[in-house]
Design an enzyme around this catalytic site. Sequence first.
Site, PDB file in Angstrom:
ATOM      1  N   HIS A  85      32.829  38.250  27.435  1.00 42.27           N
ATOM      2  CA  HIS A  85      33.349  39.440  28.137  1.00 42.27           C
ATOM      3  C   HIS A  85      34.872  39.336  28.245  1.00 42.27           C
ATOM      4  CE1 HIS A  85      34.097  42.495  31.110  1.00 42.27           C
ATOM      5  NE2 HIS A  85      32.924  42.986  30.798  1.00 42.27           N
ATOM      6  N   GLU A 157      33.328  47.003  23.713  1.00 41.39           N
ATOM      7  CA  GLU A 157      33.926  47.409  24.991  1.00 41.39           C
ATOM      8  C   GLU A 157      35.445  47.419  24.850  1.00 41.39           C
ATOM      9  OE1 GLU A 157      31.171  46.511  28.550  1.00 41.39           O
ATOM     10  OE2 GLU A 157      32.414  44.757  28.243  1.00 41.39           O
TER      11      GLU A 157
HETATM   12  P1  13P Z   1      32.824  49.476  33.675  1.00 34.71           P
HETATM   13  O1  13P Z   1      31.529  50.182  33.368  1.00 34.71           O
HETATM   14  O2  13P Z   1      33.045  49.259  35.133  1.00 34.71           O
HETATM   15  O3  13P Z   1      33.975  50.141  32.990  1.00 34.71           O
HETATM   16  O4  13P Z   1      32.706  48.015  33.043  1.00 34.71           O
HETATM   17  C1  13P Z   1      32.261  47.864  31.754  1.00 34.71           C
HETATM   18  C2  13P Z   1      32.014  46.431  31.525  1.00 34.71           C
HETATM   19  O5  13P Z   1      32.920  45.619  31.551  1.00 34.71           O
HETATM   20  C3  13P Z   1      30.621  46.018  31.277  1.00 34.71           C
HETATM   21  O6  13P Z   1      30.564  44.719  30.792  1.00 34.71           O
END
Ligand code: 13P
Length: 239
Positions: A85, A157
């Site tokens: 992450h 992401e």
């Molecule tokens: P948000 O949905 O709060 O933007 O976070 C996404 C995330 O980092 C999921 O791993």
Amino acid sequence: MSKLIIGNQKMYMNREDVISFVEMLKTVSCDDVIVCPSFPYLEYYKDVVKVGAQNVSTADNGAYTGEVSSSQLQSLNVPYCIVGHSERREYQKETDEEINQKINKLLEKNITPILCIGEKMEERQNKSTETVIKRELDADLKGLSTETVEKIIIAYEPIWAIGTGLTPTSEEIDDAMQFIKNYLKERLNVMNITVLYGGSVSEKNVDELNTIASIDGYLIGGASSKPDAFKYIIASQSK
Ligand code: 13P
């Protein structure tokens, strides 16, 4: 087609929040839902939904204060674990090499890694999104066979979309999903891979995101700690 919903609850919730969240989950169908709470709460969720951890150690066992190993997760029957992450890459200075080690540790124990990749805002602006995706996939999946990579869940992401309320356009998300799938196909002959989108997914934009066929699911942060928002997102899959 309905999408896989994964909640990354980060460090948002206390015991009371978790208990009421579990009650909410009992009222919905959780077949395609995975919740990744903080370590102490894994057991709270296990009877109602599939669970994942948010991190794993690169070490097997021993004197590593504060760490949790893949064999400990296996002993708790935890089937999934997030790795790489961007918050850990940034705050814990996790490297691609460590992420690759973690993926290997998880696979050894038959735990499915949920690998997060994605670019920073300046990288998007200078059009290096695809370069970043390639670099991270190459490094994080180094040495893995085609069959092994097919077991992994990839979460795209964009870092600038996490917790900001900003999202790429539908076209940009579709481009990234297609790019990841095509790259893994060309590079490793991977034909079957689950690719999620993450970054400010909420009850407000999920209906629109649901129309993007190349998205196989979502990795949801903030909205996965809010019972009403998460319930809406789950329900949106059966519309
Ligand atoms: P948000 O949905 O709060 O933007 O976070 C996404 C995330 O980092 C999921 O791993």
